[in-house]
Design a protein around this motif. Structure first.
Motif, PDB file in Angstrom:
ATOM      1  N   GLY A 124      21.089  30.284  20.036  1.00  0.00           N
ATOM      2  CA  GLY A 124      20.549  31.609  19.738  1.00  0.00           C
ATOM      3  C   GLY A 124      20.732  31.937  18.268  1.00  0.00           C
ATOM      4  O   GLY A 124      21.023  31.061  17.448  1.00  0.00           O
ATOM      5  N   ASP A 125      20.592  33.203  17.944  1.00  0.00           N
ATOM      6  CA  ASP A 125      20.799  33.629  16.564  1.00  0.00           C
ATOM      7  C   ASP A 125      22.208  34.190  16.408  1.00  0.00           C
ATOM      8  O   ASP A 125      23.001  34.208  17.353  1.00  0.00           O
ATOM      9  CB  ASP A 125      19.749  34.654  16.140  1.00  0.00           C
ATOM     10  CG  ASP A 125      19.682  35.844  17.092  1.00  0.00           C
ATOM     11  OD1 ASP A 125      20.664  36.068  17.833  1.00  0.00           O
ATOM     12  OD2 ASP A 125      18.659  36.542  17.095  1.00  0.00           O
ATOM     13  N   ALA A 126      22.529  34.660  15.201  1.00  0.00           N
ATOM     14  CA  ALA A 126      23.881  35.147  14.929  1.00  0.00           C
ATOM     15  C   ALA A 126      24.241  36.333  15.811  1.00  0.00           C
ATOM     16  O   ALA A 126      25.399  36.504  16.201  1.00  0.00           O
ATOM     17  CB  ALA A 126      24.003  35.522  13.454  1.00  0.00           C
ATOM     18  N   ALA A 127      23.246  37.155  16.151  1.00  0.00           N
ATOM     19  CA  ALA A 127      23.521  38.328  16.979  1.00  0.00           C
ATOM     20  C   ALA A 127      23.939  37.942  18.391  1.00  0.00           C
ATOM     21  O   ALA A 127      24.645  38.698  19.070  1.00  0.00           O
ATOM     22  CB  ALA A 127      22.291  39.225  17.024  1.00  0.00           C
ATOM     23  N   ALA A 128      23.500  36.762  18.844  1.00  0.00           N
ATOM     24  CA  ALA A 128      23.841  36.321  20.198  1.00  0.00           C
ATOM     25  C   ALA A 128      25.214  35.673  20.271  1.00  0.00           C
ATOM     26  O   ALA A 128      25.721  35.405  21.361  1.00  0.00           O
ATOM     27  CB  ALA A 128      22.786  35.339  20.704  1.00  0.00           C
ATOM     28  N   LEU A 129      25.816  35.421  19.119  1.00  0.00           N
ATOM     29  CA  LEU A 129      27.123  34.773  19.088  1.00  0.00           C
ATOM     30  C   LEU A 129      28.187  35.749  19.567  1.00  0.00           C
ATOM     31  O   LEU A 129      28.378  36.815  18.982  1.00  0.00           O
ATOM     32  CB  LEU A 129      27.431  34.298  17.669  1.00  0.00           C
ATOM     33  CG  LEU A 129      28.637  33.380  17.491  1.00  0.00           C
ATOM     34  CD1 LEU A 129      28.438  32.084  18.266  1.00  0.00           C
ATOM     35  CD2 LEU A 129      28.857  33.082  16.015  1.00  0.00           C
ATOM     36  N   GLN A 130      28.886  35.397  20.617  1.00  0.00           N
ATOM     37  CA  GLN A 130      29.866  36.284  21.230  1.00  0.00           C
ATOM     38  C   GLN A 130      31.299  35.974  20.815  1.00  0.00           C
ATOM     39  O   GLN A 130      32.237  36.550  21.361  1.00  0.00           O
ATOM     40  CB  GLN A 130      29.758  36.197  22.755  1.00  0.00           C
ATOM     41  CG  GLN A 130      28.399  36.596  23.303  1.00  0.00           C
ATOM     42  CD  GLN A 130      28.065  38.047  23.011  1.00  0.00           C
ATOM     43  OE1 GLN A 130      28.896  38.938  23.171  1.00  0.00           O
ATOM     44  NE2 GLN A 130      26.841  38.294  22.555  1.00  0.00           N
TER      45      GLN A 130
END
Length: 233
Positions: A124-130
Motif C-alpha cells: 500500500g502507500d505510506a498512509a496504509a502503514l500501521q
C-alpha cells in the motif's frame, strides 16, 4: 409281371429341397440419424472432446505473480530486486501482485516471509502503514542475537527510586508481542541510543508507539526477546 418304377431317396430329397424358398441376401442399409446407437455414439465422442478440452484448460490456466525473494518488512519500498516472477495456478489470481507498483503504492505494510506470494493487501502507500520504526537501545550481546526480520517480544522494566535515592527496576512487563526487527547495527557501528548502546529498529504498531517511547524516556530498561517461529504467543 411288370414292376412300377420307384423314385430313389436321393431324388425325393432333392425335390423337397427345391420346394423350399431360396434365402435372399440382406442389403446393407446406410445408418440413419434416427438410429439410437448412432446418436449415443456421437454424444459419447462429444462428451470426451469437451472433457479433454476442460482438462487442458485447467492445467494450462497458469498466471504470473510475484514472490518475495527475501523477507519483506513493513515500511520497505518494493523494488524489482525484492521479487521473483513465478507461474502458478490459482483459484483467485487477482488477490496477488503481478507487477511492482510504480504509482507510489508499493510500500510493504505487513511482513511477507521469503518465498511467499505477495498479496495485494500486503502492499500500500505510506498512509496504509500501521507500524513505525522505533530505535530501541540494547546491549551488544542482545543485538548480536538478532537479525533483520527476526520476531521479538518487547519487555519493559520500569525504573523507580526509593527514599534514599537508590534506583531499582520493577519486574519486567511485556509491552509488545511479535514485532519485527527492521534493522540491526553492524559490527562497525550504526545506530546507537542515548546511552551509547547499539540500537535495534523494531516495527511498532502506531497505537503502541507512545507507550514504548514513554518507557524509554523515563529510564526504563527495554529488552528484546527473540520469539521462535513455532512458539505460542
Amino acid at each position: 409281371m411288370s414292376l412300377a418304377p420307384t423314385r430313389s431317396r436321393a431324388g425325393s430329397a432333392g425335390e423337397r429341397d427345391s420346394a423350399l424358398p431360396a434365402p435372399r441376401a440382406g442389403r446393407l442399409q446406410r445408418p440413419s440419424w434416427r438410429d439410437g446407437r448412432l446418436i449415443a455414439g456421437v454424444l459419447l465422442v462429444l462428451l470426451a472432446m469437451i472433457t479433454g478440452a476442460l482438462t487442458l484448460q485447467h492445467f494450462n490456466n497458469s498466471v504470473t505473480v510475484l514472490q518475495a525473494s527475501h523477507t519483506l518488512e513493513p515500511g520497505d519500498v518494493l523494488s524489482k530486486d525484492d521479487v521473483t516472477a513465478v507461474e502458478v495456478r490459482l483459484d483467485s489470481p487477482q488477490r496477488y501482485l503481478s507487477s511492482v507498483p510504480t504509482d507510489g503504492s508499493g510500500r510493504v505494510v505487513r511482513e511477507v516471509p521469503a518465498g511467499e506470494l505477495i498479496a495485494r493487501t500486503a502492499i500500500g502507500d505510506a498512509a496504509a502503514l500501521q507500524v513505525r520504526a522505533i530505535a530501541v537501545p540494547v546491549t551488544g550481546a542482545s543485538a548480536a542475537t538478532l537479525q533483520r526480520g527476526s520476531s521479538v517480544d518487547v519487555w519493559v522494566s520500569q525504573r523507580e527510586s526509593d527514599a534514599t535515592g537508590t534506583t531499582s527496576y520493577k519486574a519486567p512487563q511485556r509491552l509488545l508481542e511479535r514485532v519485527s526487527v527492521a534493522s540491526v547495527p553492524s559490527s562497525g557501528g550504526g545506530l546507537s541510543g542515548a546511552t551509547g548502546d547499539p540500537a535495534v529498529q523494531v516495527m511498532v504498531p502506531q497505537d503502541q508507539v507512545a507507550a514504548l517511547l514513554a518507557a524509554m524516556n523515563s529510564g526504563g530498561k527495554v529488552d528484546l526477546v527473540p520469539v521462535s517461529a513455532g512458539s505460542a504467543p
